[in-house]
Design an enzyme around this catalytic site. Structure first.
Site, PDB file in Angstrom:
ATOM      1  N   VAL A 191      -0.108   8.530  -9.181  1.00 34.54           N
ATOM      2  CA  VAL A 191      -1.557   8.607  -9.397  1.00 34.54           C
ATOM      3  C   VAL A 191      -2.153   7.208  -9.392  1.00 34.54           C
ATOM      4  O   VAL A 191      -1.584   6.287  -9.981  1.00 34.54           O
ATOM      5  CB  VAL A 191      -1.827   9.243 -10.791  1.00 34.54           C
ATOM      6  CG1 VAL A 191      -3.301   9.244 -11.114  1.00 34.54           C
ATOM      7  CG2 VAL A 191      -1.259  10.650 -10.875  1.00 34.54           C
ATOM      8  N   CYS A 192      -3.287   7.041  -8.720  1.00 42.66           N
ATOM      9  CA  CYS A 192      -4.071   5.806  -8.880  1.00 42.66           C
ATOM     10  C   CYS A 192      -5.536   6.199  -8.947  1.00 42.66           C
ATOM     11  O   CYS A 192      -5.850   7.374  -9.197  1.00 42.66           O
ATOM     12  CB  CYS A 192      -3.787   4.816  -7.754  1.00 42.66           C
ATOM     13  SG  CYS A 192      -4.425   5.346  -6.152  1.00 42.66           S
ATOM     14  N   ALA A 193      -6.447   5.252  -8.724  1.00 46.50           N
ATOM     15  CA  ALA A 193      -7.869   5.590  -8.873  1.00 46.50           C
ATOM     16  C   ALA A 193      -8.356   6.507  -7.760  1.00 46.50           C
ATOM     17  O   ALA A 193      -9.021   7.509  -8.008  1.00 46.50           O
ATOM     18  CB  ALA A 193      -8.703   4.323  -8.930  1.00 46.50           C
TER      19      ALA A 193
END
Ligand SMILES: [Fe+2]
Length: 386
Positions: free
Chosen positions: A77-79
């Site tokens: 997960v990232c932005a």
């Protein structure tokens, strides 16, 4: 020919369903530490959540790989889903079953899950709760006789228009239970798009730069052929204009006044003590006098444990009296002391969001996303009873 691995993706919807079914993947969040501390995927055991910032991963790939469990499905997960895709490709190359969260936390923050609230077969209405999972915001659509009413809608208007359409109904009015501080309201947008009336209490909407109808205490809200009885109850305290909606004497849509395990914080207008006094009277002179079997349907929740087996966030007033610490026996002075000593810091962006919700400023798309990042902070931080 490229030998880069094909990266599997998981949508926010699929991830939410896996968590709800008790089959959460291991989450590797590669955003910066402060972003992670502010907002992470919730509903996971701590052993299923790890933060390793992207730049750390790039600097010490081998060391970071050792921290990622083998034999488990890993969701990265990232932005926005870009750097996480890159990290997922590294994991895949090393034989770890990795998927990328499509659209990252921004897409997670936009995920809306619609669940029908059960009603008796002879009921004259259909009620849906729309759960904006990432922000833990709840909104509602009530349908009757081909007409639909949206309550506390988020700014993603399609969720509401599509739901009404799928139910062969048309939206005829929209209500905000109060001036929201944590998210951008979809109320004025629905009014503009559909030409339908927008209702909010004057005490919250004074100075608004768009037309609205003040939601008066005791007002009956018309819907369909009016076999549904919706009564506005002024329930101030979280804000001076906070208004709950009593539907068919069976459901109480409380906005941010009463939650499953807490109450709406009374300090967002910098008049914490004054508004906490209003809240006390609202709770004990107004809400507590309603029948035990009234189903409380709030506008927020704080924790995924508040989502019931049937997928909705709700509590009967009887359960709330037993479980919600706010109903413990206290004098007004003790209540004020209790609530005022349990107020989390107010996110500075809330001031801007309130101004945007009055139409006094307009946030462009990028600012709107930034303003809404993270879960709501609308509740007093009360410890739930065991
Ligand atoms: Fe609120």
């Amino acid at each position: 020919m490229s030998d880069s691995p094909v990266i599997d993706e998981i949508t926010p919807d699929e991830l939410y369903q896996d968590i709800r079914r008790g089959r959460p993947p291991f989450i590797l969040d590669v955003r910066n530490e402060d972003e992670f501390a502010n907002w992470a995927i919730d509903g996971l055991p701590p052993s299923s959540l790890l933060n390793i910032p992207y730049f750390v991963f790039l600097e010490d790939e081998a060391g970071c790989l050792e921290k990622v469990p083998r034999g488990r499905d890993v969701t990265v997960v990232c932005a926005k889903g870009g750097s996480s895709a890159f990290v997922a490709s590294i994991l895949t190359r090393h034989g770890i079953r990795a998927r990328n969260l499509q659209g990252g936390m921004i897409a997670w923050g936009d995920l809306h899950m619609t669940t029908r609230v059960a009603s008796p077969p002879e009921s004259s209405l259909t009620l849906f709760q729309i759960n904006r999972v990432g922000k833990r915001c709840l909104s509602y659509v009530i349908l009757s006789d081909g007409e639909a009413l949206a309550i506390d809608p988020a700014r993603y208007l399609d969720w509401y228009t599509s739901l009404a359409q799928a139910q062969q109904a048309r939206l005829t009015r929209v209500i905000d239970t109060h001036l929201h501080a944590d998210h951008l309201s979809g109320g004025p947008g629905l009014t503009r798009a559909l030409g339908i009336p927008y209702h909010i209490c004057l005490d919250d909407a004074a100075g608004a730069q768009f037309p609205y109808h003040s939601l008066e205490d005791g007002a009956h809200v018309a819907l369909g052929s009016s076999v549904v009885e919706i009564i506005a109850l002024h329930t101030p305290g979280h804000t001076p204009g906070s208004t709950s909606l009593l539907v068919n004497e069976r459901y109480l849509l409380t906005g941010d006044t009463l939650f499953v395990n807490s109450i709406g914080r009374p300090d967002l207008g910098d008049k914490a003590e004054e508004w906490a006094q209003l809240l006390y009277r609202t709770l004990f002179d107004r809400i507590a006098r309603l029948p035990d079997d009234v189903l409380i349907l709030p506008a927020h929740y704080s924790d995924v444990t508040e989502i019931r087996q049937d997928g909705i966030v709700a509590t009967t007033l009887w359960e709330a009296r037993q479980r919600n610490p706010v109903f413990e026996r206290r004098t007004e002075t003790q209540f004020l002391e209790y609530v005022l000593s349990r107020l989390p810091a107010q996110p500075p962006i809330y001031h801007e969001i309130r101004r945007a919700n009055l139409g006094r400023i307009v946030l462009d798309a990028e600012h709107a996303i930034a303003a809404e990042l993270g879960p709501n902070q609308c509740a007093a931080a009360l410890s739930p009873k065991a």
